[in-house]
Design a protein around this motif. Structure first.
Motif, short mmCIF file in Angstrom:
data_model
loop_
_atom_site.label_atom_id
_atom_site.label_comp_id
_atom_site.label_asym_id
_atom_site.label_seq_id
_atom_site.Cartn_x
_atom_site.Cartn_y
_atom_site.Cartn_z
N MET A 14 0.81 -1.22 0.00
CA MET A 14 0.00 0.00 0.00
C MET A 14 0.85 1.27 0.00
N ILE B 265 -4.85 -0.17 -2.48
CA ILE B 265 -5.56 -0.32 -1.21
C ILE B 265 -6.42 -1.58 -1.24
N GLU B 266 -7.11 -1.79 -2.35
CA GLU B 266 -7.95 -2.99 -2.47
C GLU B 266 -7.10 -4.26 -2.34
N ALA C 280 -4.11 -4.62 -0.96
CA ALA C 280 -3.54 -4.76 0.38
C ALA C 280 -4.59 -5.30 1.35
N TRP C 281 -5.81 -4.77 1.23
CA TRP C 281 -6.87 -5.21 2.15
C TRP C 281 -7.19 -6.68 1.95
N LEU D 258 -4.35 -8.81 3.29
CA LEU D 258 -4.30 -8.83 4.75
C LEU D 258 -5.36 -9.79 5.30
N ILE D 259 -6.60 -9.67 4.80
CA ILE D 259 -7.69 -10.47 5.35
C ILE D 259 -7.51 -11.94 5.00
#
Lengths: 518, 223
Positions: free
Chosen positions: A166, A174-175, A177-178, A181-182
Motif C-alpha cells: 500500500m 488499497i484494495e 492490500a486489504w 491482509l484479510i
C-alpha cells in the motif's frame, strides 16, 4: 544430465561452535540495524546506500552459514530455538540473493518513481525501512526451529508486505492490500490451529518440557509415535493455511492482486522469495505427516492441489490483460509444479521440487524487474498497449525474452531442467495420469504466455499505439536497472547447463532431510 | 477446591460464548468493539483459570498481556482511528445476512463445533480444561469467520478477524497449556500490529473510496 555426488557425508547433530550461533544472530541484526538507520536518517541517498550495504552483508553472512551447512552440520543455536539444516539453507540463499538484486534494482526503479512524482521522500524512507524489515522477517522463517516462532515470522511477513503493497495510495493498491491482509491472516490462523495440533500430538507422544514441544526437530524425530488421527487433521489445517500464503489454488485469490499492485521490486520479493517461505513451511510439516501417516495421504493432497493450481493458472494466463498479473498467475503455476513434484516424491521428485524453488526464485524476479522497467518506459502495464520492446529498449527486451522463455520451461534454461526432472519422477513413480495432465497444463501455460510475450517484444512499436506518451527512440532506463536483471539472466542460463558442486551437495542433503534421514 | 475450579472453567467457557453472541446481535461498530472487549476480558480470566489449574506462572503473564492488549489497547485504538470516519459508514445498515438469521446460524455453528471436537479429537485423552475450552475456541473461529463474510463494512471484517484470533489464542492455551511465553507474546504482537495496519488501511480506504462497503472493492479483475 546431472551426476549426483556419491556423498558419504554424515550429518553431525548436536551443539556446535558458537560462531554459527553468532552468525545466525548477526544475519538478522543486519537488516534490523539498516531499517533503524533508514528511519532515522530520512535522506534518500543514505537510505539506498544503507539498504544495499545491508543486503550485501546479508549475502556474505548467509554464504558463511551455508558453507557450514554444506560441511555437513546442522547449525543450531539458543537451545535449538534457531537452527539451520540443508533444507533451510536452500530457502535462505534465495532470500539473501534476491534481497540483494532487489535492493540494487530499487535504486533505479524507486528513484524514477520519485522523480516522476508518483511518490515523495516520505514514501521512499517508508519503502526502504519496510524493505529491510521484510527481508528480516523472511530470514527468520528458515532459521526458526520452534514452529511457533516460524508461524509468528510468516505472519509478520504478511504485515510488513501489506505496508509495502500500500505504498502507492491508489484504489487498486488499497484494495489489493486489504484483500491480502484479510485472506492471508485467516489462512494463517488455520495454519496455527494445525501447528498447535502437531505440537499437542508430539507432547502426548513424548512428554517433554513446554519449550521444546514446538521444536520441529523433535516432532520430526518422533513422527512415527504421533497419533495419526490428530496428525491427519493437523496436516490438512497446515496445508490449507500455509497453502493460502504460498498461493496454491484454490486459496490463491489474493495473489494476483497483491503481486500486481505492489512496487516491482517488492513483487519480485513476494513472488520469488516469500512464496518459498510458505512452501518451506508446507514441506516441514509434510515431513512429519509422511512419517506418521505414510507417504500416500500427503502426496495425494499435494498432487491434487498442484494440478488444480496449474489448471487455474493456465486459464488465467490466457485471459490476463495486465503484465504483472500474468506473472503472478505464472507464480501460482510454479507453486503448483513444486507441490506436484513433492507429491510425486522419490529422490528425483524431491530433487526437482527443491531445484525448482531455486530456479523460480531466479527467473521470476528477472521477469518482475523487466516488467517494472518496461511499464515505466511505456507508462502502462496493459499488455496490448506494449509493443516492440526490443526496438525501444534493446537490452531490457533481450533480458525479458530470456526470462520469459525460461519461465515457461523452454530448454536450455534452468526451469526446463527441474520441470523435466519433476515429470520423469512422476512417470517413474507410476503417476501416469497426473504426469500426463502436468504435460498438458505446461503446454497450455506455454502457449498462453508466449502468445502475449512475443508481440510485446517483437511487435511493431507504432502499430498499436493509441497513447500520446508512446516512447521515442532507444533508451534502456539506465545501467542500474540492467545490472540486476543481467545477474539473474546469467544464472538462468548457467543453471540450465551446469550445476555447481556446492548447490548439488546442498540439494542432495536437503532431499535427505525431506526423506526423513537424520 | 476442585469443584470450584471446574465451576469456574464451565462459567468462563459459557461467558466467552455469551460475549461472542454479543458481537452477532449488534449493528453498530461501537457495539461490536465493546462486545469484543467483554470477550477479551473473559478470555483473560479464562487464561488465568488455566494458569491456576496448571500452576505455570507464564500463563498468568499471558493472561495479563491479553487483558492489556486486547481489552484495553486494541479497542481504544480502533475507536480512536475510526473517530474520523463518518458515522454512517460504521453502521451495518444492510448486512448480507439478517441479524435474526445470524443468531440462528451462530447457534448452529456452536453445535457444529462441539460435534467436531468430539469427533476429531475422540482418540485423544483431553483433560478437563481442553474439554471445556476447545469447543468454545472452535466456535469463536467459526463465528468470527461467519461475521466476516456476512457483513458488508470493512470495519466489521477487522472485528471478525479479532474474534478468530481470540479463538486461536484460547485453542492454543487450552490444548498446550501455555506453549511458551515468547510465542504467545509473538502472537499478541502480531495481532496488535495487524490492527494498527488495518486501521491505517481503513483510514486510507475512507479517504479514497468514501465508502467501506466491501461490495465496492472489486476493481481488480482480469475481464
Amino acid at each position: 544430465l546431472m551426476v549426483m555426488p556419491g556423498l558419504q557425508m554424515e550429518s553431525v547433530l548436536g551443539t556446535l561452535p558458537s560462531a554459527s550461533g553468532t552468525l545466525m544472530l548477526t544475519v538478522l541484526l543486519t537488516p534490523a540495524a539498516a531499517a533503524a538507520f533508514v528511519a532515522l536518517t530520512r535522506r534518500k541517498r543514505l537510505a539506498e546506500a544503507a539498504t544495499l550495504l545491508s543486503a550485501f552483508l546479508v549475502v556474505l553472512q548467509v554464504a558463511g552459514l551455508v558453507a557450514g551447512v554444506i560441511a555437513g552440520t546442522r547449525l543450531s543455536a539458543f537451545g535449538d530455538f534457531l537452527s539451520l539444516d540443508a533444507l533451510g539453507a536452500l530457502v535462505m540463499i534465495p532470500i539473501a540473493g534476491v534481497g540483494f538484486v532487489a535492493a540494487l534494482y530499487s535504486i533505479n526503479y524507486m528513484g524514477r518513481q520519485y522523480e516522476r512524482g508518483v511518490i515523495d521522500r516520505r514514501h521512499i524512507i517508508r519503502y526502504y525501512a519496510g524493505f529491510n524489515v521484510f527481508v528480516l522477517t523472511m530470514m527468520v522463517v528458515p532459521l526458526a526451529n520452534n514452529t511457533g516462532l516460524m508461524w509468528v515470522a510468516i505472519e509478520a511477513t504478511t504485515l510488513v508486505s501489506v505496508l509495502l503493497i500500500m505504498l502507492y495510495t491508489t484504489e487498486g493498491a488499497i484494495e489489493a492490500a486489504w484483500k491480502y491482509l484479510i485472506v492471508a491472516t485467516v489462512g494463517l490462523s488455520l495454519a496455527l490451529f494445525g501447528i498447535v495440533l502437531f505440537s499437542y500430538a508430539y507432547s502426548n507422544a513424548s512428554p517433554s518440557t513446554a519449550d521444546s514441544a514446538m521444536n520441529w526437530t523433535g516432532m520430526a524425530a518422533d513422527a512415527r509415535m504421533l497419533d495419526p488421527a490428530i496428525v491427519k487433521v493437523a496436516y490438512v489445517f497446515v496445508i490449507v493455511g500455509l497453502g493460502t500464503k504460498a498461493g496454491i489454488a484454490p486459496m490463491h485469490t489474493w495473489l494476483p492482486d497483491a503481486h500486481g499492485e505492489a512496487p516491482s521490486p517488492v513483487s519480485a520479493l513476494l513472488s520469488g522469495v516469500l512464496l518459498n517461505c510458505a512452501i518451506y513451511g508446507v514441506l516441514r510439516f509434510n515431513i512429519i505427516a509422511s512419517g506418521t501417516l505414510g507417504p500416500s495421504f500427503p502426496s495425494e493432497m499435494l498432487i491434487g492441489l498442484g494440478l488444480l493450481s496449474m489448471g487455474i493458472a493456465a486459464a488465467s494466463v490466457y485471459f490476463a490483460k495486465d503484465m504483472k498479473r500474468m506473472l503472478a498467475y505464472s507464480s501460482v503455476e510454479h507453486m503448483g509444479i513444486i507441490s506436484l513434484a513433492v507429491g510425486f516424491g522419490g529422490f528425483v521428485g524431491l530433487f526437482a521440487a527443491l531445484f525448482h524453488i531455486v530456479n523460480h526464485a531466479i527467473a521470476k524476479p528477472l521477469m518482475f524487474f523487466a516488467s517494472g522497467t518496461v511499464s515505466q518506459r511505456y507508462e502502462t502495464k496493459t499488455m496490448s498497449e506494449i509493443r516492440g520492446i526490443i526496438k525501444v529498449m534493446p537490452v531490457t527486451g533481450a533480458l525479458f525474452l530470456v526470462g520469459g522463455f525460461a519461465i515457461v520451461g523452454m530448454p536450455p534454461f534452468n526451469i526446463f531442467v527441474s520441470e523435466f526432472l519433476a515429470l520423469s519422477s512422476g512417470f517413474a513413480g507410476g503417476q501416469f495420469i497426473a504426469a500426463s495432465m502436468m504435460i498438458l497444463l505446461l503446454v497450455l501455460v506455454f502457449a498462453g504466455f508466449i502468445r502475449k510475450l512475443i508481440p510485446m517484444i517483437f511487435g511493431n512499436p507504432r502499430s498499436n499505439s493509441a497513447q500520446p506518451s508512446y516512447p521515442e527512440g532507444k533508451d534502456d532506463m539506465g545501467r542500474l536497472a540492467i545490472l540486476p536483471m543481467a545477474i539473474l539472466a546469467v544464472l538462468v542460463v548457467v543453471l540450465g547447463f551446469y550445476m555447481p558442486q556446492p548447490l548439488q551437495t546442498l540439494i542432495h542433503d536437503a532431499v535427505q532431510v525431506v526423506q526423513g534421514a537424520p | 477446591l476442585t469443584t470450584i475450579l471446574s465451576e469456574l472453567i464451565a462459567l468462563s467457557a459459557a461467558g466467552l460464548l455469551v460475549a461472542t453472541f454479543g458481537v452477532v446481535v449488534r449493528r453498530s461498530f461501537i457495539g461490536w468493539v465493546s462486545a469484543y472487549r467483554y470477550q477479551s476480558i473473559v478470555l483473560a480470566a479464562s487464561t488465568a483459570v488455566v494458569g491456576y489449574s496448571t500452576g505455570f506462572w507464564d500463563i498468568y503473564a499471558a493472561a495479563v498481556l491479553t487483558f492489556v492488549v486486547k481489552a484495553e489497547v486494541i479497542p481504544r485504538l480502533l475507536v480512536r482511528v475510526t473517530s474520523g470516519v463518518e458515522g454512517g459508514l460504521k453502521m451495518e445498515a444492510n448486512p448480507y445476512v439478517s441479524i435474526r438469521l445470524s443468531v440462528l446460524i451462530s447457534a448452529l455453528l456452536v453445535a457444529l463445533s462441539y460435534g467436531l471436537v468430539g469427533q476429531v479429537l475422540a482418540s485423544a485423552s483431553l483433560d478437563a480444561l481442553a474439554q471445556a475450552y476447545l469447543p468454545v475456541s472452535v466456535s469463536l473461529f467459526f463465528i468470527g469467520l461467519f461475521a466476516m463474510v456476512s457483513r458488508r463494512t470493512a470495519l466489521n471484517q477487522v472485528v471478525g478477524l479479532l474474534i478468530i484470533e481470540n479463538g486461536l489464542f484460547l485453542f492454543t492455551t487450552a490444548l498446550t497449556h501455555g506453549v511458551s511465553l515468547i510465542i504467545e507474546v509473538g502472537i499478541l504482537a502480531d495481532a496488535l500490529v495487524g490492527v494498527a495496519i488495518s486501521a491505517i488501511l481503513l483510514t486510507r480506504m475512507s479517504q479514497t473510496f468514501d465508502t467501506m462497503d466491501m461490495g465496492s472493492l472489486e476493481k481488480l479483475k482480469d475481464d
